[in-house]
Design an enzyme around this catalytic site. Structure first.
Site: not given
Length: 138
Positions: A14, A16
């Site tokens: 991930d 983000h």
């Protein structure tokens, strides 16, 4: 500073980053020493950082939906590495698709997580839980 150290980061593949920075900032404002590992963090990196900094808790974020897979086994690895009982908190979009959060929470608790948060949980909720777990008074 309240004398407590937390390791934060976004687990797995991930990338983000924005929410991670907001979480770290809010924790620092609440008096925590934050070791922010950034994005794409492995379980081993959380554990190594927690050991190196004598961390009091680990907070795992995931927004891409694979948090459940990425977090599976973290408690056992923490225990094996000498971090037995370290509080583990997780939040974000932890699973793929629409699932009842109560079911997701139950699965994470069975994996050894102390607190589990759905998307959109205010960071103040996490801080209040962390304060309670670590005995921080305000």
């Amino acid at each position: 500073m309240n004398g407590k150290t937390v390791v934060t980061g976004v687990i797995g593949a991930d990338a983000h980053a924005v929410g991670n920075k907001i979480i770290a900032f809010a924790l620092e404002q609440a008096g925590y020493k934050v070791v922010n590992l950034g994005v794409m963090v492995s379980q081993e990196e959380y554990i190594e950082a927690a050991i190196e900094t004598a961390a009091d808790a680990i907070i795992v974020s995931s927004l891409y939906g694979h948090g459940e897979i990425d977090c599976n086994g973290l408690r056992e690895k923490c225990d094996e590495a000498g971090l037995k009982g370290i509080p583990l908190l997780a939040g974000g979009n932890l699973v793929v698709g629409k699932q009842e959060f109560a079911d997701v929470k139950e699965r994470f608790e069975k994996m050894g997580f102390n607190c589990v948060y759905p998307p959109g949980t205010p960071i103040e909720t996490t801080i209040a839980d962390l304060d309670k777990i670590l005995g921080v008074t305000r």
